[in-house]
Design a protein around this motif. Structure first.
Motif, PDB file in Angstrom:
ATOM      1  N   GLY A 177     -15.080 -31.866 -32.442  1.00  0.00           N
ATOM      2  CA  GLY A 177     -15.417 -32.860 -33.472  1.00  0.00           C
ATOM      3  C   GLY A 177     -15.894 -32.234 -34.773  1.00  0.00           C
ATOM      4  N   GLY A 178     -16.013 -30.918 -34.817  1.00  0.00           N
ATOM      5  CA  GLY A 178     -16.359 -30.239 -36.069  1.00  0.00           C
ATOM      6  C   GLY A 178     -17.837 -29.945 -36.273  1.00  0.00           C
ATOM      7  N   GLU A 179     -18.708 -30.610 -35.524  1.00  0.00           N
ATOM      8  CA  GLU A 179     -20.162 -30.354 -35.668  1.00  0.00           C
ATOM      9  C   GLU A 179     -20.702 -29.831 -34.343  1.00  0.00           C
ATOM     10  N   TRP A 180     -21.715 -28.970 -34.447  1.00  0.00           N
ATOM     11  CA  TRP A 180     -22.361 -28.481 -33.220  1.00  0.00           C
ATOM     12  C   TRP A 180     -23.292 -29.527 -32.624  1.00  0.00           C
ATOM     13  N   ASN A 181     -23.849 -30.374 -33.497  1.00  0.00           N
ATOM     14  CA  ASN A 181     -25.000 -31.156 -33.098  1.00  0.00           C
ATOM     15  C   ASN A 181     -24.898 -32.546 -33.733  1.00  0.00           C
ATOM     16  N   TYR A 182     -24.937 -33.571 -32.874  1.00  0.00           N
ATOM     17  CA  TYR A 182     -24.859 -34.948 -33.392  1.00  0.00           C
ATOM     18  C   TYR A 182     -26.214 -35.653 -33.308  1.00  0.00           C
ATOM     19  N   ASP A 183     -27.276 -34.849 -33.472  1.00  0.00           N
ATOM     20  CA  ASP A 183     -28.642 -35.363 -33.390  1.00  0.00           C
ATOM     21  C   ASP A 183     -28.853 -36.568 -34.312  1.00  0.00           C
ATOM     22  N   SER A 184     -28.249 -36.503 -35.516  1.00  0.00           N
ATOM     23  CA  SER A 184     -28.462 -37.601 -36.469  1.00  0.00           C
ATOM     24  C   SER A 184     -27.853 -38.908 -35.945  1.00  0.00           C
ATOM     25  N   GLU A 185     -26.962 -38.818 -34.950  1.00  0.00           N
ATOM     26  CA  GLU A 185     -26.388 -40.033 -34.349  1.00  0.00           C
ATOM     27  C   GLU A 185     -27.061 -40.371 -33.019  1.00  0.00           C
ATOM     28  N   ASN A 186     -28.248 -39.832 -32.822  1.00  0.00           N
ATOM     29  CA  ASN A 186     -29.007 -40.114 -31.591  1.00  0.00           C
ATOM     30  C   ASN A 186     -30.260 -40.921 -31.905  1.00  0.00           C
ATOM     31  N   ARG A 187     -30.262 -41.634 -33.002  1.00  0.00           N
ATOM     32  CA  ARG A 187     -31.528 -42.244 -33.447  1.00  0.00           C
ATOM     33  C   ARG A 187     -31.419 -43.726 -33.753  1.00  0.00           C
ATOM     34  N   LYS A 188     -30.574 -44.428 -33.033  1.00  0.00           N
ATOM     35  CA  LYS A 188     -30.453 -45.873 -33.293  1.00  0.00           C
ATOM     36  C   LYS A 188     -31.708 -46.580 -32.815  1.00  0.00           C
ATOM     37  N   PRO A 189     -32.323 -47.398 -33.686  1.00  0.00           N
ATOM     38  CA  PRO A 189     -33.464 -48.182 -33.206  1.00  0.00           C
ATOM     39  C   PRO A 189     -32.977 -49.189 -32.169  1.00  0.00           C
ATOM     40  N   PRO A 190     -33.873 -49.634 -31.278  1.00  0.00           N
ATOM     41  CA  PRO A 190     -33.408 -50.576 -30.250  1.00  0.00           C
ATOM     42  C   PRO A 190     -33.152 -51.940 -30.855  1.00  0.00           C
ATOM     43  N   LYS A 191     -32.032 -52.548 -30.470  1.00  0.00           N
ATOM     44  CA  LYS A 191     -31.822 -53.925 -30.941  1.00  0.00           C
ATOM     45  C   LYS A 191     -32.557 -54.870 -29.990  1.00  0.00           C
ATOM     46  N   ASP A 192     -32.740 -56.114 -30.415  1.00  0.00           N
ATOM     47  CA  ASP A 192     -33.471 -57.081 -29.584  1.00  0.00           C
ATOM     48  C   ASP A 192     -32.839 -57.198 -28.210  1.00  0.00           C
ATOM     49  N   GLY A 193     -33.673 -57.174 -27.193  1.00  0.00           N
ATOM     50  CA  GLY A 193     -33.175 -57.399 -25.836  1.00  0.00           C
ATOM     51  C   GLY A 193     -32.482 -56.201 -25.235  1.00  0.00           C
ATOM     52  N   PRO A 300     -18.676 -41.610 -25.790  1.00  0.00           N
ATOM     53  CA  PRO A 300     -18.502 -41.021 -27.122  1.00  0.00           C
ATOM     54  C   PRO A 300     -19.116 -39.625 -27.237  1.00  0.00           C
ATOM     55  N   LEU A 301     -18.686 -38.927 -28.270  1.00  0.00           N
ATOM     56  CA  LEU A 301     -19.125 -37.548 -28.458  1.00  0.00           C
ATOM     57  C   LEU A 301     -20.643 -37.452 -28.671  1.00  0.00           C
ATOM     58  N   ASN A 302     -21.238 -38.392 -29.428  1.00  0.00           N
ATOM     59  CA  ASN A 302     -22.682 -38.277 -29.690  1.00  0.00           C
ATOM     60  C   ASN A 302     -23.492 -38.378 -28.393  1.00  0.00           C
ATOM     61  N   ALA A 303     -22.959 -39.096 -27.391  1.00  0.00           N
ATOM     62  CA  ALA A 303     -23.657 -39.223 -26.109  1.00  0.00           C
ATOM     63  C   ALA A 303     -23.490 -37.944 -25.282  1.00  0.00           C
ATOM     64  N   VAL A 304     -22.254 -37.501 -25.189  1.00  0.00           N
ATOM     65  CA  VAL A 304     -21.968 -36.359 -24.314  1.00  0.00           C
ATOM     66  C   VAL A 304     -22.566 -35.080 -24.896  1.00  0.00           C
ATOM     67  N   GLU A 305     -22.413 -34.907 -26.199  1.00  0.00           N
ATOM     68  CA  GLU A 305     -23.007 -33.710 -26.833  1.00  0.00           C
ATOM     69  C   GLU A 305     -24.533 -33.757 -26.694  1.00  0.00           C
ATOM     70  N   GLY A 306     -25.116 -34.945 -26.883  1.00  0.00           N
ATOM     71  CA  GLY A 306     -26.578 -35.086 -26.775  1.00  0.00           C
ATOM     72  C   GLY A 306     -27.063 -34.694 -25.390  1.00  0.00           C
ATOM     73  N   PHE A 307     -26.372 -35.137 -24.375  1.00  0.00           N
ATOM     74  CA  PHE A 307     -26.766 -34.832 -22.992  1.00  0.00           C
ATOM     75  C   PHE A 307     -26.620 -33.328 -22.716  1.00  0.00           C
ATOM     76  N   ILE A 308     -25.482 -32.789 -23.115  1.00  0.00           N
ATOM     77  CA  ILE A 308     -25.234 -31.353 -22.875  1.00  0.00           C
ATOM     78  C   ILE A 308     -26.261 -30.508 -23.642  1.00  0.00           C
ATOM     79  N   ARG A 309     -26.602 -30.943 -24.855  1.00  0.00           N
ATOM     80  CA  ARG A 309     -27.602 -30.211 -25.661  1.00  0.00           C
ATOM     81  C   ARG A 309     -28.954 -30.146 -24.948  1.00  0.00           C
ATOM     82  N   GLN A 310     -29.338 -31.257 -24.304  1.00  0.00           N
ATOM     83  CA  GLN A 310     -30.635 -31.252 -23.610  1.00  0.00           C
ATOM     84  C   GLN A 310     -30.636 -30.218 -22.480  1.00  0.00           C
TER      85      GLN A 310
END
Ligand code: FAD
Ligand code: SF4
Length: 520
Positions: A177-193, A300-310
């Protein structure tokens, strides 16, 4: 002909895999596997009841499985009459019983235990071989080599090396995907419910029930309750938890990695740390399974990369960091923090709704998710100037996944900045705004997050500026923080004094924890 002497293989409580270096390639008729429940380990801090039950139950299940497969197991129960209470004492007794030709053990995860093991070759009249723990992707020697020539250690650069080493999410020599780290896409505030599918909980079987009774009897004054015990205690149960995570939670793991929702104890987190740390699951296998979900279009990539990064990033990085900076890391206190741990870390009795919910989850489940550990419980400990040793003990006690090699770098270095910035480029200090943005805690809190000082104001707001003011000399030199002081200066002396007075008044109200919980 007399039988040849066996090899004695002590297997520690967090080494529960057939793929352990000391077991790989061994023959059943040539090996005695020694497993030990000892008082030293169960009581060096007053671990949460669920943590002790989890480890003993997982050990007993693992021993049973090996025994059924034909291995000779010498299992020492906690209440065995002659149990000496320590690993060293039990290995000495086992040497007398089995007269082995050698002892083969995999290095310990904790510095304290490893010190004891390193004395064995001198203590025992029997050769002792200490094998590297190759369940990690990066050996201690490799980490030291990587760290050696660097002025600063940063997880991000280490992580890239681990991506290259494993080939995980690599497209040739480029990151997927061109980036090493999708941390900036790991910060969605929770929606209601926002809520996540329930994780699997496992009904205690006869072995677990026996352990639960033991823990109720022997560790009655330890924190927590066993009523809701549902942790995976076998490899099969751990695999079921991993399957459920990958199918149901992984797709949203990336978006909501930093989100917090009142009463939602684990959201889209995997709940796999206890199983990985015990040895029931192979971390690289989990990463490969997650990567497959991305390539097959299921996550999606932001999920899988985030998990692998941890896992190949943070988990491997903190382990290398721990061995590089022990034993000093345990007593580091760069910010000279000495305030005692408040009582509400044990009871949850505080009007701060975010803290109360995080402590409740911790006491109920022996677990809180990462962002609660970091940005609520940890952030408070940092900006209130809590004593690092007391905070370290608390984290080591309360979480079912806590072993010092992973707890200490996270607490002392990541959360408290007690290492003076070897691990993190700046302290993770935040005001109530951050918690409000990432959670639904504040709307129903007794405190007002928008009120900065005085009666009814969110305590995180004044504590944040109090912390920044106290450590100005050190932090102002840090170019990731320095501009914050322009905002502080612009407030003027009168407003600054209101912040500082508010913080002091709040700190005065903190009731120190009663004795009896921490290190005996
Ligand atoms: C102050 C503090 C203390 C912590 N103490 C521990 C501890 O004692 N034991 C422990 O295993 N983790 C610890 N962590 C890391 C992390 O919070 C837990 O691993 C995570 O909450 C476990 O839940 P999970 O399996 O659902 O994790 P997920 O959020 O699903 O993450 C997946 C996996 O990544 C790994 N991981 C994620 N973050 C980290 C990290 N910062 N360091 C190391 N591994 C990481 C874990 O193996 C985890 O299972 C701590 C973090 C903080 C900020
Ligand atoms: S207002 Fe402050 S104390 Fe209350 S939940 Fe929000 S951040 Fe926590």
């Amino acid at each position: 002909m007399p039988l040849p002497k066996p090899i004695l293989v002590p297997v520690l409580g967090d080494q529960l895999t057939r793929n352990l270096a000391s077991l790989r390639g061994r023959e059943k008729d040539d090996t005695v596997i020694l497993m030990m429940e000892v008082w030293d380990e169960a009581t060096y801090v007053k671990h949460h009841k669920q943590k002790i039950a989890l480890i003993f139950s997982a050990m007993r299940h693992f021993a049973g499985k090996l025994r059924a497969a034909g291995w000779t197991i010498d299992y020492i129960h906690l209440t065995d009459q002659d149990n000496s209470g320590s690993f060293t004492g039990e290995v000495a007794r086992a040497i007398e019983r089995h007269d082995p030709r050698a002892v083969h053990i995999v290095e310990a995860g904790e510095w304290r235990v490893q010190q004891a093991i390193e004395e064995w070759p001198d203590k025992f009249d029997c050769p002792v071989e200490i094998l590297p723990d190759d369940r990690y992707l990066c050996s201690i020697a490799e980490f030291n080599q990587w760290a050696e020539d660097r002025k600063t250690l940063r997880m991000e650069f280490f992580y890239r090396e681990m991506r290259r080493k494993t080939g995980l999410l690599m497209d040739g020599d480029k990151p997927e995907g061109g980036e090493w780290n999708y941390d900036s896409e790991n910060r969605k505030p929770p929606k209601d419910g926002l809520s996540a599918p329930q994780r699997p909980l496992f009904e205690p079987d006869a072995i677990t029930r026996e352990v639960i009774a033991l823990v109720e009897g022997q560790f009655a004054d330890h924190v927590g309750s066993l009523d809701s015990f549902g942790w995976p205690v076998t490899r099969d149960e751990a695999e079921d938890t991993a399957d459920a995570f990958i199918a149901e939670r992984l797709p949203c793991f990336g978006d909501y990695q930093d989100a917090m929702v009142y009463g939602e104890d684990d959201l889209f987190h995997s709940m796999l740390s206890t199983s990985i740390n015990l040895g029931l699951l192979d971390p690289i296998d989990l990463c490969e399974r997650a990567a497959k979900e991305y390539y097959e279009g299921n996550a999606p990539l932001n999920a899988v990369e985030g998990f692998i990064r941890q896992i190949i990033g943070w988990r491997e990085y903190v382990r290398g960091f721990y061995w590089r900076f022990m034993p000093g890391l345990e007593s580091d206190n760069a910010l000279d923090a000495h305030r005692p741990l408040p009582e509400f870390y044990w009871t949850g009795e505080t009007d701060m709704r975010c803290m109360a919910d995080a402590v409740r989850s911790t006491v109920d489940n022996a677990h809180a998710h990462h962002i609660q550990r970091l940005m609520v419980l940890g952030n408070f400990a940092l900006i209130a100037g809590l004593d690092p040793r007391q905070v370290q003990d608390w984290y080591l006690i309360v979480y079912a996944d806590a072993y010092q090699w992973v707890e200490l770098p996270n607490v002392a270095a990541m959360v408290l900045y007690a290492d003076g910035g070897k691990l993190a480029s700046k302290p993770y200090a935040a005001s109530g705004n951050y918690i409000n943005k990432m959670s639904n805690y504040c709307s129903d809190c007794v405190y007002s997050v928008s009120k900065k000082t005085g009666e009814g104001a969110c305590p995180f707001n004044a504590l944040y500026w109090h912390f920044m003011d106290q450590h100005r000399e050190r932090l102002e030199k840090n170019n990731r923080v320095s501009r914050i002081y322009s905002n502080w200066d612009r407030m003027g002396e009168e407003r600054q004094a209101e912040y500082l007075d508010s913080a002091e008044a709040f700190l005065e109200t903190l009731e120190p924890a009663k004795d009896g919980w921490a290190r005996d």
